[in-house]
Design a protein around this motif. Structure first.
Motif, short mmCIF file in Angstrom:
data_model
loop_
_atom_site.label_atom_id
_atom_site.label_comp_id
_atom_site.label_asym_id
_atom_site.label_seq_id
_atom_site.Cartn_x
_atom_site.Cartn_y
_atom_site.Cartn_z
N GLY A 268 -0.26 15.12 -15.31
CA GLY A 268 0.77 15.42 -14.33
C GLY A 268 1.46 16.73 -14.66
O GLY A 268 1.30 17.26 -15.77
N ASP A 269 2.22 17.26 -13.69
CA ASP A 269 2.84 18.58 -13.88
C ASP A 269 4.36 18.58 -13.76
O ASP A 269 5.00 19.54 -14.18
CB ASP A 269 2.26 19.59 -12.89
N SER A 270 4.94 17.52 -13.15
CA SER A 270 6.38 17.57 -12.85
C SER A 270 7.08 16.30 -13.32
O SER A 270 6.44 15.35 -13.75
CB SER A 270 6.61 17.75 -11.35
N LEU B 110 -4.52 10.55 -12.23
CA LEU B 110 -4.16 11.95 -12.03
C LEU B 110 -3.10 12.12 -10.95
O LEU B 110 -3.13 11.44 -9.93
CB LEU B 110 -5.39 12.76 -11.62
N ASP B 111 -2.20 13.06 -11.19
CA ASP B 111 -1.33 13.54 -10.12
C ASP B 111 -2.18 14.44 -9.22
O ASP B 111 -3.21 14.96 -9.64
CB ASP B 111 -0.16 14.31 -10.75
N LEU B 112 -1.76 14.60 -7.98
CA LEU B 112 -2.54 15.42 -7.04
C LEU B 112 -1.99 16.84 -6.93
O LEU B 112 -2.59 17.81 -7.42
CB LEU B 112 -2.53 14.74 -5.66
N GLU B 113 -0.81 16.96 -6.30
CA GLU B 113 -0.29 18.30 -5.99
C GLU B 113 0.19 19.02 -7.25
O GLU B 113 0.93 18.46 -8.05
CB GLU B 113 0.85 18.18 -4.98
N GLY B 114 -0.23 20.24 -7.39
CA GLY B 114 0.12 21.02 -8.57
C GLY B 114 -0.87 20.84 -9.70
O GLY B 114 -0.84 21.57 -10.68
MG LIG Z 1 2.59 17.32 -8.99
#
Ligand SMILES: [Mg+2]
Length: 208
Positions: free
Chosen positions: A150-152, A5-9
């Motif tokens: 992820g988001d970005s 997993l990505d963390l921020e966002g």
């Molecule tokens: Mg992110």
């Protein structure tokens, strides 16, 4: 099965905008959602901190107060019931280790800062930059199936190299790269995608 997993966002808010709001430094407030080139983004943040004479310890006081998104700890607990969970993030251990603890002690792979004698950030060691794909490939070559979120655009290689990508409230550029990828607008959606993938894996041996 491994959930990467990505963390921020994704499971916690972006830390730098919090720092930017407090110190009123626009270069702090930019994130990977604004600038795809992480090296350029970090250089701008480090330069801004140096010019303002802000010490890492000052930034850590704010960063360590950041809380995960509501439900994130429970989300990770549910994933842990289905497999191993790792967070692979372009954040920094000096900022986010307490966040990983708040999330139930999840494994965090992140970058590290370099400091000068006065405790001001002088540079950074990007352990993760460009390595997300290698970490996933390592898991896969060890026989694990990998689902990722992820988001970005800094999550592009993570999502491309895994077996089952979930786009979490993705930026437009990421959406264009994975037009048919599973999309989640909240952690309930994301959990539903991962649970369905796990059920497929149990039934067919594949995540997709
Ligand atoms: Mg992110």
């Amino acid at each position: 099965m491994i959930f990467a997993l990505d963390l921020e966002g994704c499971i916690a808010p972006e830390i730098w905008p919090v720092l930017g709001a407090t110190y009123r430094l626009p270069d702090f407030a930019l994130t990977t959602r604004d600038i795809g080139d992480f090296d350029e983004l970090m250089q701008r943040r480090v330069n801004a901190a140096r010019q303002a004479g802000i010490r890492l310890a000052d930034l850590q006081k704010l960063a360590h107060a950041v809380e995960p998104y509501l439900g994130a700890r429970e989300f990770i607990a549910r994933l842990r019931a289905m497999g191993n969970v790792v967070i692979i993030s372009d954040t920094f251990h000096e900022f986010s280790d307490p966040l990983a603890a708040k999330l139930g002690g999840v494994n965090l792979f992140a970058n590290r800062f370099e400091l000068d004698d006065e405790g001001i950030i002088s540079g950074f060691k990007l352990r993760i930059r460009g390595q997300k794909e290698r970490i996933v490939s390592g898991f896969k070559s060890a026989g694990f199936k990998v689902a990722a979120m992820g988001d970005s655009m800094n999550d592009f290689s993570l999502l491309r190299s895994c077996d089952f990508p979930v786009l979490y409230r993705p930026v437009d550029a990421l959406l264009r790269e994975f037009p048919s990828g599973a999309r989640a607008d909240n952690l309930d959606d994301a959990l539903a995608h991962f649970e369905a993938a796990k059920a497929r894996l149990d039934e067919t041996g594949e995540l997709l």
